[in-house]
Structure formats: C-alpha cells, structure tokens
Design a protein around this motif. Structure first.
Motif, PDB file in Angstrom:
ATOM      1  N   LEU A 153      41.897  48.228  42.705  1.00 43.53           N
ATOM      2  CA  LEU A 153      41.334  47.057  42.024  1.00 43.53           C
ATOM      3  C   LEU A 153      40.020  46.632  42.657  1.00 43.53           C
ATOM      4  CD1 LEU A 153      44.512  44.870  41.377  1.00 43.53           C
ATOM      5  CD2 LEU A 153      43.174  46.142  39.700  1.00 43.53           C
ATOM      6  N   ILE A 154      39.983  46.591  43.979  1.00 49.04           N
ATOM      7  CA  ILE A 154      38.745  46.214  44.666  1.00 49.04           C
ATOM      8  C   ILE A 154      37.641  47.217  44.374  1.00 49.04           C
ATOM      9  CG2 ILE A 154      37.661  45.918  46.932  1.00 49.04           C
ATOM     10  CD1 ILE A 154      40.371  44.845  47.924  1.00 49.04           C
ATOM     11  N   GLY A 155      37.985  48.515  44.392  1.00 48.43           N
ATOM     12  CA  GLY A 155      36.992  49.538  44.095  1.00 48.43           C
ATOM     13  C   GLY A 155      36.439  49.431  42.686  1.00 48.43           C
ATOM     14  N   LEU A 156      37.325  49.184  41.712  1.00 47.55           N
ATOM     15  CA  LEU A 156      36.872  49.038  40.325  1.00 47.55           C
ATOM     16  C   LEU A 156      36.000  47.796  40.152  1.00 47.55           C
ATOM     17  CD1 LEU A 156      40.108  49.983  38.339  1.00 47.55           C
ATOM     18  CD2 LEU A 156      38.034  51.352  38.587  1.00 47.55           C
ATOM     19  N   ILE A 157      36.416  46.694  40.773  1.00 49.29           N
ATOM     20  CA  ILE A 157      35.628  45.460  40.668  1.00 49.29           C
ATOM     21  C   ILE A 157      34.253  45.650  41.294  1.00 49.29           C
ATOM     22  CG2 ILE A 157      35.481  43.067  41.457  1.00 49.29           C
ATOM     23  CD1 ILE A 157      38.550  42.967  41.246  1.00 49.29           C
ATOM     24  N   ALA A 158      34.213  46.303  42.451  1.00 48.03           N
ATOM     25  CA  ALA A 158      32.926  46.530  43.115  1.00 48.03           C
ATOM     26  C   ALA A 158      32.035  47.436  42.284  1.00 48.03           C
ATOM     27  CB  ALA A 158      33.163  47.146  44.494  1.00 48.03           C
ATOM     28  N   GLY A 182      32.027  47.793  39.038  1.00 48.97           N
ATOM     29  CA  GLY A 182      31.592  47.156  37.801  1.00 48.97           C
ATOM     30  C   GLY A 182      30.869  45.844  37.990  1.00 48.97           C
ATOM     31  N   ALA A 183      30.685  45.419  39.240  1.00 48.73           N
ATOM     32  CA  ALA A 183      30.043  44.131  39.495  1.00 48.73           C
ATOM     33  C   ALA A 183      28.525  44.248  39.396  1.00 48.73           C
ATOM     34  CB  ALA A 183      30.443  43.616  40.879  1.00 48.73           C
ATOM     35  N   LYS A 184      27.865  43.105  39.484  1.00 47.47           N
ATOM     36  CA  LYS A 184      26.408  43.076  39.497  1.00 47.47           C
ATOM     37  C   LYS A 184      25.885  43.644  40.808  1.00 47.47           C
ATOM     38  CE  LYS A 184      26.214  39.048  36.434  1.00 47.47           C
ATOM     39  NZ  LYS A 184      25.769  37.645  36.267  1.00 47.47           N
ATOM     40  N   PRO A 185      24.617  44.073  40.857  1.00 46.60           N
ATOM     41  CA  PRO A 185      24.096  44.752  42.059  1.00 46.60           C
ATOM     42  C   PRO A 185      24.329  43.990  43.359  1.00 46.60           C
ATOM     43  CG  PRO A 185      22.541  44.967  40.259  1.00 46.60           C
ATOM     44  CD  PRO A 185      23.627  44.068  39.768  1.00 46.60           C
ATOM     45  N   MET A 186      24.050  42.697  43.382  1.00 46.62           N
ATOM     46  CA  MET A 186      24.242  41.924  44.606  1.00 46.62           C
ATOM     47  C   MET A 186      25.712  41.888  45.005  1.00 46.62           C
ATOM     48  SD  MET A 186      23.050  40.272  47.116  1.00 46.62           S
ATOM     49  CE  MET A 186      21.333  40.041  46.600  1.00 46.62           C
ATOM     50  N   GLN A 187      26.594  41.679  44.045  1.00 44.92           N
ATOM     51  CA  GLN A 187      28.026  41.664  44.329  1.00 44.92           C
ATOM     52  C   GLN A 187      28.512  43.043  44.770  1.00 44.92           C
ATOM     53  OE1 GLN A 187      29.389  40.252  40.538  1.00 44.92           O
ATOM     54  NE2 GLN A 187      29.287  38.093  41.132  1.00 44.92           N
ATOM     55  N   GLN A 188      27.945  44.096  44.176  1.00 46.30           N
ATOM     56  CA  GLN A 188      28.293  45.452  44.595  1.00 46.30           C
ATOM     57  C   GLN A 188      27.974  45.669  46.059  1.00 46.30           C
ATOM     58  OE1 GLN A 188      26.470  48.422  42.143  1.00 46.30           O
ATOM     59  NE2 GLN A 188      27.764  48.009  40.363  1.00 46.30           N
ATOM     60  N   ARG A 189      26.792  45.238  46.473  1.00 46.93           N
ATOM     61  CA  ARG A 189      26.391  45.436  47.870  1.00 46.93           C
ATOM     62  C   ARG A 189      27.305  44.667  48.819  1.00 46.93           C
ATOM     63  NH1 ARG A 189      21.117  45.519  45.558  1.00 46.93           N
ATOM     64  NH2 ARG A 189      20.890  43.259  45.788  1.00 46.93           N
ATOM     65  N   ILE A 190      27.660  43.439  48.443  1.00 46.31           N
ATOM     66  CA  ILE A 190      28.525  42.633  49.311  1.00 46.31           C
ATOM     67  C   ILE A 190      29.905  43.275  49.453  1.00 46.31           C
ATOM     68  CG2 ILE A 190      29.707  40.421  49.529  1.00 46.31           C
ATOM     69  CD1 ILE A 190      27.296  39.130  48.162  1.00 46.31           C
ATOM     70  N   LEU A 191      30.503  43.667  48.325  1.00 42.31           N
ATOM     71  CA  LEU A 191      31.828  44.281  48.369  1.00 42.31           C
ATOM     72  C   LEU A 191      31.797  45.629  49.076  1.00 42.31           C
ATOM     73  CD1 LEU A 191      33.139  43.420  44.780  1.00 42.31           C
ATOM     74  CD2 LEU A 191      33.936  42.474  46.951  1.00 42.31           C
ATOM     75  N   SER A 192      30.732  46.400  48.879  1.00 40.61           N
ATOM     76  CA  SER A 192      30.613  47.698  49.548  1.00 40.61           C
ATOM     77  C   SER A 192      30.519  47.525  51.060  1.00 40.61           C
ATOM     78  CB  SER A 192      29.393  48.455  49.023  1.00 40.61           C
ATOM     79  OG  SER A 192      29.536  48.757  47.655  1.00 40.61           O
ATOM     80  N   ARG A 193      29.732  46.525  51.519  1.00 44.36           N
ATOM     81  CA  ARG A 193      29.625  46.292  52.962  1.00 44.36           C
ATOM     82  C   ARG A 193      30.949  45.815  53.540  1.00 44.36           C
ATOM     83  NH1 ARG A 193      25.633  48.153  51.291  1.00 44.36           N
ATOM     84  NH2 ARG A 193      27.052  49.904  51.612  1.00 44.36           N
ATOM     85  N   MET A 194      31.689  45.017  52.764  1.00 38.88           N
ATOM     86  CA  MET A 194      32.994  44.548  53.236  1.00 38.88           C
ATOM     87  C   MET A 194      33.972  45.707  53.395  1.00 38.88           C
ATOM     88  SD  MET A 194      33.441  41.025  51.024  1.00 38.88           S
ATOM     89  CE  MET A 194      35.113  40.773  51.623  1.00 38.88           C
ATOM     90  N   ILE A 229      36.481  48.398  29.730  1.00 41.97           N
ATOM     91  CA  ILE A 229      35.884  49.689  30.078  1.00 41.97           C
ATOM     92  C   ILE A 229      36.435  50.198  31.407  1.00 41.97           C
ATOM     93  CG2 ILE A 229      33.723  50.812  30.742  1.00 41.97           C
ATOM     94  CD1 ILE A 229      32.324  49.012  28.686  1.00 41.97           C
ATOM     95  N   LEU A 230      36.570  49.311  32.380  1.00 43.94           N
ATOM     96  CA  LEU A 230      37.056  49.731  33.700  1.00 43.94           C
ATOM     97  C   LEU A 230      38.478  50.278  33.630  1.00 43.94           C
ATOM     98  CD1 LEU A 230      35.686  46.873  35.994  1.00 43.94           C
ATOM     99  CD2 LEU A 230      34.938  49.251  35.948  1.00 43.94           C
ATOM    100  N   PHE A 231      39.354  49.602  32.868  1.00 48.32           N
ATOM    101  CA  PHE A 231      40.756  50.000  32.849  1.00 48.32           C
ATOM    102  C   PHE A 231      41.086  51.004  31.744  1.00 48.32           C
ATOM    103  CE2 PHE A 231      40.882  46.034  35.234  1.00 48.32           C
ATOM    104  CZ  PHE A 231      41.750  46.350  36.249  1.00 48.32           C
ATOM    105  N   ARG A 232      40.262  51.049  30.709  1.00 52.73           N
ATOM    106  CA  ARG A 232      40.536  51.972  29.605  1.00 52.73           C
ATOM    107  C   ARG A 232      39.801  53.298  29.758  1.00 52.73           C
ATOM    108  NH1 ARG A 232      41.550  55.344  26.847  1.00 52.73           N
ATOM    109  NH2 ARG A 232      42.121  55.411  24.630  1.00 52.73           N
TER     110      ARG A 232
END
Length: 304
Positions: A117-122, A124-136, A205-208
C-alpha cells in the motif's frame, strides 16, 4: 443443415486446435525452472515437518532424560542425538520448524499488506509527496533490523510477538521500496494514460491496473521475505529476545549449544544446517518463481 446442427458443429472444437492447446500445455508444464523444483521440494519438506510436529514428535520436546544426555546422532531411538538434559534433538528440530514457519507467515503477511500500500501510494502521489515517501522508505531500509528488534524488546519483552514486530519494522519499508519503481513504470504506460483519459481515478488505476501487473514481483518478494524472516527469528532467539522455553526455536538451540561446542559439536551443527537449508530453500524458490513468472523466460523455455 438445420440451425441446431450448425450450432452443435460450431461448438465442437477443431481437432487441430485441441492438439495445439494440449501440446502447449504439456510444454509449459514440462518447462519448470530447476530452482523452482528444488526450492519447492525443500520448502515442502520443511512445511511438512512443521505440520507433522503439530500432532506428533518422537519424544516430548521438553522431556528431561539425564541418563541419555549427550547421545550422538544415530544412537538407538535418537536419530539426531540428545542434548545436555537428554532431550531429543529430532523432536526439537521438528517443533522449531513449526515456530519458524509461524513467525515467518505472520510477519510476511503483516509486512506485505502495508508495504504494498505504501509503495502504491508513493508511486501514484505527486512529485513532492513521492520524494518524501521514497526518502522515508530509504531510511526504514537503512535501519539495522537487529537494533530495531532490541528497541522493540525493551517495551514488549522477549517472545514471538517481539520477533514478529521487529521483522515487520524491517520488511515493510523493504517491500515499499521494491514496489515503488515497478509501479512507476506501469503508470507510465499507454494503457494507464488511456484509463486516465477515460476518467478513471488514480485509486482505481493503482488497484485495477498497477497492482495486478506487479503481482508476480510481489509473489517473488514474499518468498524472499520468508527466508529473511526465518533468519531474523533465529538471530533474535539466539540473542535471547525471541522465542523462550518451552516454545521451540532453532536459534535458541544454537545459543544453548554454544558452551558445549567442544563436548558435543553436533548440537550446534544440526540446527545451524537446518537454518541454512531453510533459508536457501526459500531463496531458491524465489529465484525459480522469478524465472517462471517472467513472460520472456517462460516463452523461451516453452519453445525449447
């Protein structure tokens, strides 16, 4: 020819089509990676031992029989020998398989769901949110699992629960890290853009579309996570913060045998080999699944 006869004739498959389908099926079943067969056999053997130990072991795993202490492997009635208290090593190894599988299954399932779930959210997130989740997730992967387990043990105390929670803290960011990259690649494909143009939501799109396409990757990762969980559970039990007596554990058998390595080296060799075989079995199974689930490899093998 009547309409009924025409319908029956149309519903009967052509003989050549049947032969082609049967031949393709035989080739696909015949072509199984050697790693899948070997790893599957090892894992099936370990799982079988664990299941049998639920109902039967040669002796009570905690039965003390001092007159039969330190019997070497192959002794009459004791296939793998006995320990310093005369307890049967075979029974303890069988019961230890049950405990290792229990911890591995629970921790793997409990790590896969939030990790994916965290990987899918990261992804599909916006660029800034992607970077934050990826660093976490990078920080989570960088944390030493044993250190995390020691911290967890101070609050929960030793036991299987501590081992499961510690393994989860270690594996969740690892799963998320593995999912993010392939999920982003799927999101960049044309059929995803077509779904977006059709008005589909990002969650749909993420889950289907994304999740089914990375399903084989998740299956392979789960097999590898089983191997990691078995190794970590044994390490935590060896350090004294995993399973405690009377719960059986391969890692604790190593710990208890350490002072006796000169007197009875088999007490360390047997559980050590058992852990090694289990970890190798799950890793080899993961390699075989990766090869088998790769469409290019499967097509290549089927054409041989």
């Amino acid at each position: 020819m009547t309409d009924e006869a025409s319908t029956q004739a149309a519903s009967v498959p052509d003989t050549d089509e049947l032969k082609t389908f049967e031949g393709s099926t035989r080739r696909s079943l015949r072509w199984l990676p050697p790693q899948l067969i070997i790893g599957g056999a090892i894992v099936a053997f370990i799982v079988g031992i664990g299941l049998v130990s639920l109902f039967w072991t040669p002796y009570d795993i905690n039965k003390v029989d001092v007159p039969n202490q330190f019997l070497p492997p192959g002794s009459d009635g004791f296939l793998l020998g006995t320990d310093k208290l005369g307890r049967d090593i075979t029974s303890q190894i069988m019961a230890g398989a049950r405990n290792s599988l229990l911890v591995s299954v629970v921790s793997t399932i409990a790590s896969l769901v939030p990790g994916v779930l965290i990987g899918l959210i990261a992804a599909g997130a916006k660029p800034m949110q992607q970077r934050i989740l990826s660093r976490m997730t990078d920080i989570g992967v960088a944390l030493p699992g044993i250190v995390v387990a020691l911290v967890v043990a101070t609050s929960l105390g030793p036991g299987n629960t501590t081992a499961i929670v510690a393994i989860m803290f270690w594996l969740i960011p690892t799963v998320a890290r593995v999912v993010i990259g392939p999920a982003r690649q799927i999101l960049a494909r044309d059929f995803v853009e077509a779904a977006q143009a059709y008005g589909r939501s990002r969650r749909f799109i993420l889950f289907r579309h994304v999740l089914p396409n990375i399903g084989p990757l998740i299956i392979v990762q789960a097999s590898i996570m089983f191997a990691i969980a078995i190794l970590v559970e044994a390490a935590l039990s060896y350090l004294g913060i995993g399973a405690q007596r009377p719960t059986p554990s391969w890692g604790r058998l190593l710990k208890e045998a350490q002072p006796l390595i000169d007197q009875a080296p088999y007490l360390m060799i047997i559980p050590g080999i058992t852990i090694m075989v289990a970890v190798i079995g799950f890793n080899v199974l993961g390699d075989g699944l990766r090869t088998y689930l790769d469409p290019q490899q499967t097509a290549k093998g089927a054409d041989v």
